[in-house]
Structure formats: structure tokens, C-alpha cells
Write an enzyme that holds these catalytic residues in place. Structure first.
Site, PDB file in Angstrom:
ATOM      1  N   SER A 165       7.370 -89.795 -42.147  1.00  0.00           N
ATOM      2  CA  SER A 165       6.567 -89.522 -40.952  1.00  0.00           C
ATOM      3  C   SER A 165       6.313 -90.835 -40.220  1.00  0.00           C
ATOM      4  CB  SER A 165       5.239 -88.865 -41.320  1.00  0.00           C
ATOM      5  OG  SER A 165       4.372 -88.810 -40.201  1.00  0.00           O
ATOM      6  N   ASP A 169      -0.112 -98.416 -35.660  1.00  0.00           N
ATOM      7  CA  ASP A 169      -1.461 -98.867 -36.033  1.00  0.00           C
ATOM      8  C   ASP A 169      -1.420 -99.674 -37.325  1.00  0.00           C
ATOM      9  OD1 ASP A 169      -2.621 -97.552 -33.831  1.00  0.00           O
ATOM     10  OD2 ASP A 169      -2.709 -95.679 -34.937  1.00  0.00           O
ATOM     11  N   GLY A 177       2.819 -86.887 -43.304  1.00  0.00           N
ATOM     12  CA  GLY A 177       1.793 -86.476 -42.349  1.00  0.00           C
ATOM     13  C   GLY A 177       1.179 -87.633 -41.599  1.00  0.00           C
TER      14      GLY A 177
END
Length: 312
Positions: free
Chosen positions: A250, A256, A291
Site C-alpha cells: 500500500s 508522510d 492499508g
């Protein structure tokens, strides 16, 4: 370690789930959802914690979702400072289609912030003791917040001696660069929009990045290239740094995590090049997790050691 303050003006409750197949006009039965705190600056703070560091998070919180967001941050033992707003914190949805492995990401608009609500963040930065050494501004601006907010934030940070790292795009980034910041981290599409040119050749991208540094608009440019790593431009060097090849599960949170790795390394006193390499390792580690899960420390440190051996 030097102090890090992370700020996001548009936090979210990230709900993620999966379904066998996505089809229109049918009721789809998803797996039990997972809830996590989200939004650019929130994820940077969370990733710093996962990488073994600490930072302080500033964010607006309102409504029942704001209360839930604070609870999620408490569970992760994060040092966070919510500032009250009248509106409710937004939600976002990530759905994995199991048959294809494709991700569908739905982002909702944030609440409208009044002038006194967004200005309280500038005032809070001035009041923080001790003053932050690094100020990370990441994520979109919600309705009501002026496009030059990050420029105002950088100006406020300079008064207290903070180095501002900005991970935003579009007009908000352009305005921040007019004020001048320490580091920016656009992806290649955002960088092209910034320079107003569809640059594709690496030498041309490097030249445009160096121009931003020479013009004093920022001290460091880190352009995220996805699986191709990142291109970094600073006064002392310009380099394309490649990451190891890893399985991609993912891509959520990779950017970030990269910012978190960079600022944490800098706060620990590491040289800029080493900090960028650790940032790339952290971003690469994030794509290995499912996820909306962010990077894992053991993966980031292992990838960093591999990269340091290969990039000497």
C-alpha cells in the site's frame, strides 16, 4: 534531540476496509473497518513515534469525530495539542478491492474554519516553550483558511528560530516559497506544477530544483519519485537517491513517512544527506505495510543500512 512540532489544519479519521470486488449499483459487504488518525501532519507525528522519536502535534478538533480523533491519538501515546473549532473533523475512506489489489481512496472536505480559529494556531506556535527547532506543516488547507497560511506559519516560525518543512501542493506551496522555508517535499507532478513546466529529463528537474535553492525560496528540495526514490537539491549537493526494491502492499502514508524520517534524523543531528536517505528508507518501509499503516522502525532501519552501503 531537537524539538519537532508537526501541524495539520485538516486532520481526518481514516476508515479502511476491503471488499472482494467493487461494482456499481450493488450493496457491497466490506470486512470490519479499521480506524486510524489521519491527515498530513498527524501521520508525520505518528510515523516519528513509530521510528523511535517524539514530536508535538497541533491540530483543530471539533465535533464527535474530533473527540474520536483525540482518543485515537491517546492510544498511540502521542503528545498532541488539539485546538477547538466549531466544525467536525472530516472522515476519509480507503477500500481495498481484494480481487485486483487496487485501492480506492475517498477524501471528504474538512470543516470551514473561522478567522479566529485558524489564527489561534499562529498564536500557539509563538507560545510554545521551548520553541520548536523544526516545524513541519503538512496536508491540505480546509475551507476558510487562506492560501497563504503556510507562508504566515513560516514567518511565525522564523521569529522563534524554527526551520519550517512544508509538504503541501499548489497555491499553498507557492505562497510558502514566497516567504521562504527550509525544506519542501513535492512529488514529481506537484513539482512540475510548481515550476510551470512539464519537466521530464532528470538534468532539467535538477536544474529547476537548484534554482529554487539559489533564489532563496527554500534551502532543500526533496522531490519524491515513488519507486525511483527521490531527487534532493541543496546548496551543498544535488543527487538522485535510489531505494531498494521492495514488495508494494500500500502506498498510503509513504510521503508522510518520508518526511518523518527526514525531520527525525535532522533533529538527531544527522547530516542532510543521511537524513534524506533515512527519509527515503522510511517511505519505502511504508509501502510494505497494508492499508493506512505507516512505516515500521525495523524495516526503515534495515533499508537505511542497505542504502548507506550502496550510496557511499
Amino acid at each position: 534531540m531537537k524539538n519537532i512540532v508537526s501541524l495539520t489544519m485538516n486532520p481526518a479519521i481514516d476508515k479502511s476496509s476491503s471488499v472482494a470486488h467493487v461494482v456499481p449499483e450493488r450493496k457491497l459487504y466490506c470486512k470490519p473497518p479499521r480506524f486510524e488518525a489521519g491527515g498530513g501532519g498527524v501521520n508525520v507525528c505518528r510515523a516519528i513515534k513509530k521510528l523511535g522519536g517524539d514530536s508535538e502535534l497541533l491540530y483543530p478538533a471539533g465535533g464527535l469525530t474530533g473527540q474520536r480523533l483525540q482518543g485515537l491519538l491517546d492510544k498511540e501515546d502521542l503528545f498532541h495539542r488539539p485546538l477547538p473549532i466549531a466544525g467536525a473533523v472530516r472522515e476519509s475512506l480507503v477500500v481495498l478491492e481484494e480481487e485486483t489489489g487496487l485501492q480506492y481512496r475517498f477524501g471528504m472536505p474538512g470543516p470551514h474554519l473561522q478567522k479566529d480559529e485558524w489564527r489561534q494556531f499562529l498564536e500557539e506556535i509563538e507560545r510554545i516553550e521551548p520553541s520548536p527547532d523544526y516545524l513541519v506543516a503538512s496536508g491540505s488547507l480546509p475551507p476558510g483558511v487562506p492560501v497563504d497560511f503556510y507562508a504566515q506559519l513560516a514567518r511565525t516560525g522564523k521569529k522563534s528560530g524554527a526551520k519550517t518543512i512544508v509538504d503541501v501542493a499548489g497555491k499553498a506551496l507557492e505562497e510558502a516559497l514566497k516567504e521562504g522555508v527550509f525544506l519542501i517535499k513535492p512529488n514529481v507532478r506537484e513539482f512540475r506544477e510548481l515550476v510551470g513546466e512539464d519537466v521530464t529529463e532528470e538534468d532539467r528537474i535538477k536544474a529547476q530544483a537548484r534554482n529554487l535553492v539559489k533564489q532563496g525560496r527554500c534551502e532543500v528540495v526533496v522531490i519524491s519519485l515513488g519507486a525511483a526514490g527521490a531527487l534532493v537539491a541543496a546548496e551543498s549537493f544535488t543527487e538522485h537517491i535510489l531505494p531498494p526494491t521492495v514488495p508494494i502492499v500500500s502506498k498510503v502514508g509513504a510521503g508522510d513517512s518520508m518526511v518523518a524520517g527526514i525531520v527525525l534524523s535532522l533533529a538527531r543531528g544527522k547530516p542532510l544527506r543521511d537524513a534524506v536517505i533515512f527519509g527515503i528508507a522510511s517511505g519505502t518501509a511504508a509501502v510494505m505495510t497494508p492499508g493506512t499503516e505507516l512505516c515500521r522502525r525495523e524495516d526503515a532501519e534495515r533499508l537505511f543500512e542497505t542504502m548507506m552501503k550502496e550510496t557511499v
